[in-house]
Every structure is written in C-alpha cells, then in structure tokens.
Design a protein around this motif. Structure first.
Motif, PDB file in Angstrom:
ATOM      1  N   LYS A 127       0.823  -1.210   0.000  1.00  0.00           N
ATOM      2  CA  LYS A 127       0.000   0.000   0.000  1.00  0.00           C
ATOM      3  C   LYS A 127       0.861   1.265   0.000  1.00  0.00           C
ATOM      4  CE  LYS A 127      -2.504  -0.794   3.638  1.00  0.00           C
ATOM      5  NZ  LYS A 127      -3.564  -0.511   4.642  1.00  0.00           N
ATOM      6  N   ARG A 128       1.961   1.229   0.714  1.00  0.00           N
ATOM      7  CA  ARG A 128       2.819   2.409   0.818  1.00  0.00           C
ATOM      8  C   ARG A 128       3.441   2.798  -0.519  1.00  0.00           C
ATOM      9  NH1 ARG A 128       7.976   3.473   1.039  1.00  0.00           N
ATOM     10  NH2 ARG A 128       8.610   1.280   1.121  1.00  0.00           N
ATOM     11  N   VAL A 129       3.944   1.818  -1.266  1.00  0.00           N
ATOM     12  CA  VAL A 129       4.644   2.149  -2.515  1.00  0.00           C
ATOM     13  C   VAL A 129       3.699   2.389  -3.685  1.00  0.00           C
ATOM     14  CG1 VAL A 129       6.702   0.898  -1.774  1.00  0.00           C
ATOM     15  CG2 VAL A 129       5.003  -0.269  -3.202  1.00  0.00           C
ATOM     16  N   LEU A 130       2.449   1.969  -3.553  1.00  0.00           N
ATOM     17  CA  LEU A 130       1.475   2.202  -4.616  1.00  0.00           C
ATOM     18  C   LEU A 130       1.020   3.657  -4.645  1.00  0.00           C
ATOM     19  CD1 LEU A 130      -1.013  -0.831  -4.576  1.00  0.00           C
ATOM     20  CD2 LEU A 130       0.370  -0.062  -6.530  1.00  0.00           C
ATOM     21  N   ARG A 131       0.939   4.216  -5.830  1.00  0.00           N
ATOM     22  CA  ARG A 131       0.384   5.561  -5.970  1.00  0.00           C
ATOM     23  C   ARG A 131      -1.121   5.505  -5.717  1.00  0.00           C
ATOM     24  NH1 ARG A 131      -2.764   5.623 -10.295  1.00  0.00           N
ATOM     25  NH2 ARG A 131      -2.264   4.405 -12.161  1.00  0.00           N
ATOM     26  N   PRO A 132      -1.742   6.627  -5.379  1.00  0.00           N
ATOM     27  CA  PRO A 132      -3.197   6.661  -5.264  1.00  0.00           C
ATOM     28  C   PRO A 132      -3.837   6.222  -6.577  1.00  0.00           C
ATOM     29  CG  PRO A 132      -2.250   8.633  -4.309  1.00  0.00           C
ATOM     30  CD  PRO A 132      -1.126   7.919  -4.992  1.00  0.00           C
ATOM     31  N   GLY A 133      -4.763   5.298  -6.507  1.00  0.00           N
ATOM     32  CA  GLY A 133      -5.393   4.775  -7.704  1.00  0.00           C
ATOM     33  C   GLY A 133      -4.660   3.580  -8.290  1.00  0.00           C
ATOM     34  N   GLY A 134      -3.515   3.224  -7.705  1.00  0.00           N
ATOM     35  CA  GLY A 134      -2.771   2.065  -8.176  1.00  0.00           C
ATOM     36  C   GLY A 134      -3.446   0.760  -7.784  1.00  0.00           C
ATOM     37  N   VAL A 135      -2.969  -0.348  -8.364  1.00  0.00           N
ATOM     38  CA  VAL A 135      -3.603  -1.637  -8.116  1.00  0.00           C
ATOM     39  C   VAL A 135      -2.585  -2.687  -7.669  1.00  0.00           C
ATOM     40  CG1 VAL A 135      -5.500  -1.259  -9.720  1.00  0.00           C
ATOM     41  CG2 VAL A 135      -3.385  -2.303 -10.556  1.00  0.00           C
ATOM     42  N   TYR A 136      -3.069  -3.605  -6.896  1.00  0.00           N
ATOM     43  CA  TYR A 136      -2.284  -4.753  -6.441  1.00  0.00           C
ATOM     44  C   TYR A 136      -2.949  -6.010  -6.999  1.00  0.00           C
ATOM     45  CZ  TYR A 136      -0.878  -8.422  -3.078  1.00  0.00           C
ATOM     46  OH  TYR A 136      -0.450  -9.587  -2.478  1.00  0.00           O
ATOM     47  N   LEU A 137      -2.232  -6.719  -7.885  1.00  0.00           N
ATOM     48  CA  LEU A 137      -2.740  -7.962  -8.459  1.00  0.00           C
ATOM     49  C   LEU A 137      -2.163  -9.141  -7.671  1.00  0.00           C
ATOM     50  CD1 LEU A 137      -2.246  -7.333 -12.304  1.00  0.00           C
ATOM     51  CD2 LEU A 137      -4.054  -6.482 -10.795  1.00  0.00           C
ATOM     52  N   PHE A 138      -3.006 -10.096  -7.340  1.00  0.00           N
ATOM     53  CA  PHE A 138      -2.517 -11.216  -6.536  1.00  0.00           C
ATOM     54  C   PHE A 138      -3.138 -12.539  -6.957  1.00  0.00           C
ATOM     55  CE2 PHE A 138      -6.100  -9.198  -4.420  1.00  0.00           C
ATOM     56  CZ  PHE A 138      -6.944 -10.263  -4.137  1.00  0.00           C
ATOM     57  N   ILE A 139      -2.340 -13.572  -6.854  1.00  0.00           N
ATOM     58  CA  ILE A 139      -2.798 -14.955  -6.970  1.00  0.00           C
ATOM     59  C   ILE A 139      -2.045 -15.725  -5.892  1.00  0.00           C
ATOM     60  CG2 ILE A 139      -2.862 -17.056  -8.356  1.00  0.00           C
ATOM     61  CD1 ILE A 139      -2.950 -15.392 -10.853  1.00  0.00           C
ATOM     62  N   GLU A 140      -2.762 -16.347  -5.000  1.00  0.00           N
ATOM     63  CA  GLU A 140      -2.123 -17.043  -3.888  1.00  0.00           C
ATOM     64  C   GLU A 140      -2.811 -18.376  -3.604  1.00  0.00           C
ATOM     65  OE1 GLU A 140       0.557 -16.033  -2.354  1.00  0.00           O
ATOM     66  OE2 GLU A 140       0.716 -13.966  -3.052  1.00  0.00           O
TER      67      GLU A 140
END
Length: 295
Positions: free
Chosen positions: A212-225
């Motif tokens: 969350k810290r390194v993401l810009r506002p409006g950025g996305v985190y894609l995950f597969i776990e």
C-alpha cells in the motif's frame, strides 16, 4: 512464488503458521470486497512470501530511509541465510517444475493482467522468482518492471525470462530484497504484482502495508495465492500434516494461511475483489484466491 511439486523432494509441503485471526464484519464492510466463486472451481491462496530489497533500484526512485531499513541484519532476520546449493536447487526447481501449473493458471493471469493495460507503466513484482509472469507484460506499453526476490539465484532465470518476453534490459531490474521492507519511495509505482508470494513471507501484514505504501493513489495490487483448505476438509487435514515439512523444502512456504482474510484486513482504500478457484495440478496446494486490490 514457492510451489514445489513432489518431483523435487518426494513431497513438498509448506508448513505454515496458521492464522486464526478473522477479518471483522466491519473490515469486510469497509472494504467493499466482492467475493466471487468461479463455477466448478474453488480457488484458494497460500501466501508464498518473498523477501525484501537490498541495493539500488535503477528503474524506480529509491528511498534512502527505506534502503537503510533493508539492512543486512533486517534481511537476515526476515529471511535466515541458506546455503548456496539450497537457493540454487530451489530456483532450478521453480524454473523446471511449474509448467503444468502455469498452463492451468494462464486464463486467470490473463484476466488479471488486463487490469494493467493502459493504466500502469511502473510495475513492482514482489517474489518475482524465475519470471513466469513476464510474458503478460508484453501487452503493456512503456512498461518497466522491478522484480524483488530474496533468493539471489533467481536473478539469472528472471533475466532470461524477461529477455524472452521482449523486455529490454533497461526495462527490467532485479533486486535481492524482502517484501516486508521495500526500499522505494511512497507512491512510486503504478502497480504491484504478487503471485504465490504471501505464503512464504515472514510477515504478511507488514508486506501488505508495504504494498500500500509504494502504490500511488489509484494504483492496483494484483494477486494470486494458494491458501488453506476449508476447515474440517480432508485437504486441510493433509495441509496441517505437511505444513512443517513444506516450510523446510519450499523456502518458507506455508500451506495453511488464510491469505484472503489478510488482504481484507489490510483495508486497501478502494477495497478488494477476491475470487476463489481450485487448480487440479497442485494437489494439496489446490485452493487459491486471486483478484485485485485498489489503493
């Protein structure tokens, strides 16, 4: 991304400290989270955690304060040193034993990576491993990728995969580091990608806070776990038994983490869409979660 097949050492079981804390109803409500079940599938995720950064990052702005926090001592405390032969064997096994899994997960990944087209140019991939995701970046104009992994032996495999995917040398950098202490400035990337990572990080909550810290506002985190099986199921019983061994042979991978709950509890500003699926190629690692979190 630490999933090992039985071909490496009879059974690769990733023993995972079990997380019993559940996301509160308030957390779920504020997250606006959509949980969709794929027909005929039940996807679950077991976080194979990757570790933190050490060194300079040519593609993205390096934060001196966070670079300092990713000291040798911090790195060692989060990822205890392993013999070179272990790191090399693990890297080789990940490069040679994941073909059937990558074929089965292909449609899920294509759907996820579509979220980056036209929206992301600076991408951070935690737990980059041998680079199995690089082929999905080819459709993204002007993309640059920073790959982070605590295993230095992954770099040669990742660099080769980047070249095969058409990424220019200047558009990919490998950093040996842990995901719990990313040495990048705040709001410095458009997207963070993590596949089969959170199962092996030492601290899932800390890792997600860094995302969350390194993401810009409006950025996305894609995950597969890959995740723990349902409570009381035969799969969960098998995972509980194999979990300690899995951690040893699969570089810290845990089989019984409820990663979807962790992602909900992280409270991304825009919520998270979490889907479930089950992959037949992974046996006791079949349960997965995948989706997008919005910063």
């Amino acid at each position: 991304m630490a999933i090992l097949h039985l071909s490496l050492i009879s059974t690769i079981t990733c023993s995972q400290r079990r997380r019993t804390t559940k996301a509160s109803q308030d957390s779920v409500k504020t997250q606006k989270t959509l949980i969709a079940t794929n027909s005929g599938s039940s996807f679950r995720l077991c976080p194979c955690g990757r570790r933190h950064f050490i060194g300079a990052v040519p593609l993205l702005p390096l934060s001196p304060s966070y670079a300092a926090s990713s000291s040798t001592e911090d790195f060692k405390s989060l990822r205890p040193p392993k013999p070179d032969w272990y790191d090399e064997l693990f890297a080789w096994s990940m490069d040679t034993s994941m073909e059937s899994y990558e074929k089965e997960i292909l449609s899920y990944k294509m759907k996820l990576f579509d979220n980056l087209v036209g929206k992301a140019e600076k991408v951070l991939e935690i737990g980059v491993g041998t680079g199995p995701n690089f082929k999905y970046y080819s459709a993204i104009p002007n993309v640059s990728v920073l790959g982070v992994d605590p295993n230095a032996k992954m770099e040669s495999y990742a660099s080769k995969s980047a070249a095969q995917a058409g990424l220019k040398p200047e558009d990919f950098s490998f950093i040996r580091a842990v995901a719990e202490a990313i040495p990048l400035e705040n709001a410095s990337v458009d997207a963070v990608v993590g596949t089969l990572v959170l199962c092996s990080v030492a601290d899932v909550t800390r890792t997600l806070n860094e995302v969350k810290r390194v993401l810009r506002p409006g950025g996305v985190y894609l995950f597969i776990e890959h995740v723990a099986g349902e409570d009381g199921s035969f799969l969960r019983l098998v995972q509980n038994v194999l979990d300690p061994l899995q951690q040893v042979v699969a570089d810290g991978c845990h089989l019984t983490r409820c990663t979807g709950d962790y992602i909900l509890e992280a409270r991304f500003n825009g919520g998270a869409d979490i889907n479930k699926a089950s992959l037949s190629s992974l046996a006791y690692l079949s349960s997965h979660v995948y989706g997008v979190a919005y910063n």
